[in-house]
Design an enzyme around this catalytic site. Structure first.
Site, PDB file in Angstrom:
ATOM      1  N   GLY A  40      -7.031 -10.207  -1.766  1.00 41.14           N
ATOM      2  CA  GLY A  40      -7.158  -9.446  -0.527  1.00 41.14           C
ATOM      3  C   GLY A  40      -6.639  -8.023  -0.554  1.00 41.14           C
ATOM      4  O   GLY A  40      -7.145  -7.155   0.154  1.00 41.14           O
ATOM      5  N   GLU A  95       0.480  -6.263  -0.094  1.00 40.29           N
ATOM      6  CA  GLU A  95      -0.277  -7.407   0.442  1.00 40.29           C
ATOM      7  C   GLU A  95      -1.272  -6.939   1.498  1.00 40.29           C
ATOM      8  O   GLU A  95      -1.073  -5.897   2.125  1.00 40.29           O
ATOM      9  CB  GLU A  95       0.701  -8.380   1.140  1.00 40.29           C
ATOM     10  N   ASP A  96      -2.305  -7.729   1.707  1.00 40.66           N
ATOM     11  CA  ASP A  96      -3.220  -7.397   2.811  1.00 40.66           C
ATOM     12  C   ASP A  96      -2.704  -7.943   4.142  1.00 40.66           C
ATOM     13  O   ASP A  96      -2.807  -7.284   5.163  1.00 40.66           O
ATOM     14  CB  ASP A  96      -4.648  -7.879   2.516  1.00 40.66           C
ATOM     15  N   ASP A  99       1.154 -13.920   7.022  1.00 36.91           N
ATOM     16  CA  ASP A  99       0.796 -14.867   8.072  1.00 36.91           C
ATOM     17  C   ASP A  99       1.986 -15.817   8.262  1.00 36.91           C
ATOM     18  O   ASP A  99       2.947 -15.473   8.951  1.00 36.91           O
ATOM     19  CB  ASP A  99      -0.480 -15.573   7.587  1.00 36.91           C
ATOM     20  N   LYS A 127       0.980 -10.675  10.932  1.00 34.96           N
ATOM     21  CA  LYS A 127       0.701 -11.586  12.053  1.00 34.96           C
ATOM     22  C   LYS A 127       1.972 -12.375  12.329  1.00 34.96           C
ATOM     23  O   LYS A 127       2.125 -13.526  11.912  1.00 34.96           O
ATOM     24  CB  LYS A 127      -0.429 -12.525  11.608  1.00 34.96           C
ATOM     25  N   PHE A 148      -8.280 -14.216  13.884  1.00 36.59           N
ATOM     26  CA  PHE A 148      -8.769 -14.234  12.506  1.00 36.59           C
ATOM     27  C   PHE A 148      -9.426 -12.886  12.216  1.00 36.59           C
ATOM     28  O   PHE A 148     -10.348 -12.483  12.929  1.00 36.59           O
ATOM     29  CB  PHE A 148      -9.752 -15.377  12.293  1.00 36.59           C
ATOM     30  N   ASP A 155     -11.057 -11.702   3.889  1.00 35.38           N
ATOM     31  CA  ASP A 155     -12.293 -12.491   3.881  1.00 35.38           C
ATOM     32  C   ASP A 155     -12.256 -13.673   4.837  1.00 35.38           C
ATOM     33  O   ASP A 155     -11.192 -14.084   5.313  1.00 35.38           O
ATOM     34  CB  ASP A 155     -12.536 -13.037   2.481  1.00 35.38           C
ATOM     35  N   ARG A 161     -15.300  -9.169   2.895  1.00 35.18           N
ATOM     36  CA  ARG A 161     -14.259  -8.312   2.292  1.00 35.18           C
ATOM     37  C   ARG A 161     -14.710  -6.853   2.237  1.00 35.18           C
ATOM     38  O   ARG A 161     -13.905  -5.936   2.276  1.00 35.18           O
ATOM     39  CB  ARG A 161     -13.948  -8.756   0.861  1.00 35.18           C
TER      40      ARG A 161
END
Ligand code: PRP
Length: 173
Positions: A40, A95-96, A99, A127, A148, A155, A161
């Site tokens: 990601g 990082e993308d 979570d 998040k 989401f 993705d 993506r």
């Protein structure tokens, strides 16, 4: 399933440039190793590094979490390790999205055992509502609600993506 716009590419571009400038100031006079977490983070990492004004090296890791669907079991393992020895280096994990925090908690533990001079985390999205373990990134692009999101490297079942904007996918459950 139609993606709804959350962050347009212009907003992303400005924020990523700000982050790169902040990181460059914080690490002035040092050489940084950027560690991208595949898959990601590849787009964010590419934009971030081009906004930096200090010398940077790059390497990548890939981490898999066990579990089915969007539910992680909490167990993570490294499936592609770094090729660079990090002892004594300043390391910034890129990082993308954070979570539950499980992936990064585990990765930080593994990397700290290798005795880097320092290790911090830069995440494009955060998040916070979804945390299962306490975790705070030093650099955050955008804090987002529990939606989401796809695009800019993120993705859904390996789709979306490539989208240059970050979009929300509603009704995926
Ligand atoms: C995503 C993201 C993080 C992780 C965050 O990766 O890139 O690595 O999940 O989740 P956590 O905080 O709940 O651990 P994913 O497994 O979707 O793989 P990808 O990067 O290849 O899309």
């Amino acid at each position: 399933m139609k993606p709804e716009l959350l962050f347009p590419r212009e907003t992303i571009g400005r924020r990523v440039k700000e982050l790169a400038e902040q990181i460059s100031r914080d690490y002035e006079g040092r050489e940084l190793l950027l560690v991208g977490v595949l898959n990601g983070a590849f787009i964010f990492m590419a934009d971030l590094i081009r906004g930096m004004s200090i010398p940077c090296r790059v390497d990548f890791v890939r981490v898999a979490s066990y579990g089915c669907g969007s539910q992680s079991s909490g167990e993570v393992r490294i499936t592609k390790d770094l090729e660079t020895p990090i002892a004594g280096r300043d390391v910034l994990i890129v990082e993308d999205i954070v979570d539950t925090g499980l992936t990064l908690s585990h990765l930080l533990n593994v990397l700290r055992e290798r005795q880097p001079a320092s290790v911090r985390v830069c995440t494009f999205l955060d998040k916070k509502e979804r945390r299962r373990v306490p975790f705070t990134a030093e650099y955050v692009g955008f804090a987002i609600p529990d939606e989401f999101v796809v695009g800019y490297g993120l993705d859904f079942n390996e789709k979306f993506r490539f989208l240059p904007d970050v979009c929300m996918l509603k009704d995926i459950a």
